[in-house]
Design an enzyme around this catalytic site. Structure first.
Site, short mmCIF file in Angstrom:
data_model
loop_
_atom_site.label_atom_id
_atom_site.label_comp_id
_atom_site.label_asym_id
_atom_site.label_seq_id
_atom_site.Cartn_x
_atom_site.Cartn_y
_atom_site.Cartn_z
N GLY A 106 -18.66 7.78 0.62
CA GLY A 106 -17.57 8.03 -0.33
C GLY A 106 -17.70 7.11 -1.54
O GLY A 106 -18.79 6.71 -1.93
N LYS A 124 0.85 -1.19 0.00
CA LYS A 124 0.00 0.00 0.00
C LYS A 124 0.88 1.23 0.00
O LYS A 124 1.95 1.24 0.62
CB LYS A 124 -0.89 0.01 1.24
CG LYS A 124 -2.04 0.98 1.18
CD LYS A 124 -3.30 0.30 0.69
CE LYS A 124 -4.48 1.26 0.68
NZ LYS A 124 -5.75 0.54 0.46
N VAL A 128 -17.27 4.08 -2.07
CA VAL A 128 -17.97 2.80 -1.91
C VAL A 128 -19.32 3.00 -1.22
O VAL A 128 -20.33 2.43 -1.64
CB VAL A 128 -17.12 1.79 -1.09
CG1 VAL A 128 -17.85 0.47 -0.96
CG2 VAL A 128 -15.75 1.59 -1.74
N GLY A 165 -20.58 6.70 6.04
CA GLY A 165 -19.60 7.20 5.06
C GLY A 165 -20.13 7.02 3.64
O GLY A 165 -20.40 5.90 3.21
N1 PHE Z 1 -8.01 0.69 -3.04
C1 PHE Z 1 -8.99 -0.27 -3.41
C2 PHE Z 1 -8.88 -1.49 -2.51
O1 PHE Z 1 -8.14 -1.49 -1.57
C3 PHE Z 1 -8.90 -0.64 -4.88
C4 PHE Z 1 -7.59 -1.20 -5.31
C5 PHE Z 1 -7.39 -2.55 -5.24
C6 PHE Z 1 -6.57 -0.40 -5.81
C7 PHE Z 1 -6.20 -3.11 -5.66
C8 PHE Z 1 -5.38 -0.96 -6.23
C9 PHE Z 1 -5.20 -2.30 -6.15
O2 PHE Z 1 -9.55 -2.48 -2.68
#
Ligand code: PHE
Length: 374
Positions: free
Chosen positions: A191, A87, A193, A189
């Site tokens: 946002g 991440k 999603v 929330g």
């Molecule tokens: N950020 C979102 C998630 O955590 C979408 C995502 C998935 C972005 C995988 C990049 C890679 O699910």
């Protein structure tokens, strides 16, 4: 009484971490700090979203990156698509717009390209498909772009689809019916999603209650969807069938769990449990907790499929609905073995991870320890 709590240094945090490595970079033009936490590559190369916001200090940003990267390891392992956990967090001191924002994402794209695929990324809280389009002009390592396409897909609606499929599975397990008709669902929330999820709940006939820090957003949802809105500080006063946390992490903790008036928790926020032990605390209160990293994998699954050249959205949607079936298996396993749902979800992914050798046996906890929140 004020007490100064000594923040661990960045070095201390890296020493204590069970992940693979951390890449850090300072962006002089914006004064931003970029942390890329690579948690686990046993199942494949690390991939995860890029979160952009302002943090109180650098350790807070790194801590968020580490926890979210660990969450990605579990998320990928749960859907078994041959990718690993990572991440990126951008700790940005001041809001960034217009040309400056574009230039930042160009530099960010060049950074990813310079890392030659050690990490690939996509949209997350604070970043948009448009930001990723800019980065993708500089790098091959942006996820969520169908082969040959020049635009990034918004993962939010796919994540929301996985969440609502999970709600059905959780309701079916606890009440015998997976129908949302007449069920009270509180979405915290609105946002990327939360909003599509709220729409899906309303369409499925659920009694929708929403809450957002931003009053305008809450009003849009109440006007458009006929939902009732509650103030953020009042969410635990609301009696509901399903509580869907789609905002901050750490929402399930020693303070909120005794107050919670929901029978089921199914939401998209990452790291909902402040600590792994809160899964047992929920189970003790008879509240069914659907593990976040299983429930919220819809966007990640859609991205993994796009990356493999699956571009038919109907096919992707049907695979994402399968997240409900995965949750159903986990809930059954938990009830058969009389364990909490987090333990059952961990067992499912541990067996996949443990089949591959870890980097070292330095004594750090290489097992999934559970992802602490906030
Ligand atoms: N950020 C979102 C998630 O955590 C979408 C995502 C998935 C972005 C995988 C990049 C890679 O699910």
């Amino acid at each position: 009484m004020s007490q100064t709590v000594q923040e661990p240094t960045v070095q201390q945090m890296i020493e204590d971490w069970n992940g693979t490595a951390v890449i850090q970079r300072h962006d002089p033009s914006t004064e931003a700090w970029i942390f890329i936490a690579l948690h686990d590559a046993r199942l494949g190369r690390p991939v995860g979203g890029t979160r952009l916001r302002s943090y109180p200090d650098r350790s807070a940003a790194l801590r968020d990156a580490m926890r979210l990267a660990e969450g990605m390891t579990y998320k990928w392992a749960g859907i078994d698509v041959g990718l690993g956990g990572g991440k990126a967090v951008v700790d940005l001191p001041a809001p960034l717009e217009g040309e400056e924002r574009e230039l930042f994402f160009r530099r960010y794209g060049r950074l990813l390209e310079a890392l030659s695929g050690a990490f690939a990324t996509g949209v997350d809280l604070g970043t948009t498909p448009a930001d990723m389009d800019v980065a993708a002009e500089e790098t091959r390592f942006v996820f969520g772009r169908p082969p040959g396409s020049r635009t990034t897909v918004d993962p939010g609606p796919f994540t929301a689809l996985g969440v609502i499929s999970s709600m059905r599975a959780a309701l079916a397990a606890s009440t015998g019916s997976g129908s949302l008709e007449g069920r009270t669902v509180l979405v915290q929330g609105l946002g990327g999603v939360g909003l599509p999820l709220a729409r899906m709940v309303a369409e499925a006939g659920g009694e929708l209650i929403v809450s957002d820090m931003d009053e305008d957003r809450a009003r849009t949802a109440t006007d458009e969807l006929g939902a009732r809105s509650v103030a953020p500080e009042a969410i635990f006063d609301v009696r509901c069938d399903v509580f869907a946390p789609c905002a901050v992490g750490g929402i399930l903790n020693d303070r909120s769990i005794p107050a919670l008036r929901a029978s089921t928790v199914v939401g998209s926020a990452n790291n909902q449990l402040e600590a792994p032990r809160h899964a047992a605390a929920l189970a003790e209160r008879g509240i069914l907790y659907a593990p976040d990293f299983i429930v919220n994998a819809g966007g990640a699954l859609a991205f993994a499929l796009l990356d493999r050249g699956v571009t038919d959205h109907e096919e992707i949607r049907s695979r994402v609905r399968g997240i409900g079936d995965a949750l159903d298996e986990i809930l059954r396993a938990a009830s058969d073995r009389n364990e909490d749902t987090l333990a059952a979800a961990h067992r499912r992914i541990e067996s996949r991870l443990a089949a591959r050798p870890a980097i070292d046996d330095a004594g750090r906890d290489a097992e999934p320890a559970g992802v602490g929140g906030v």
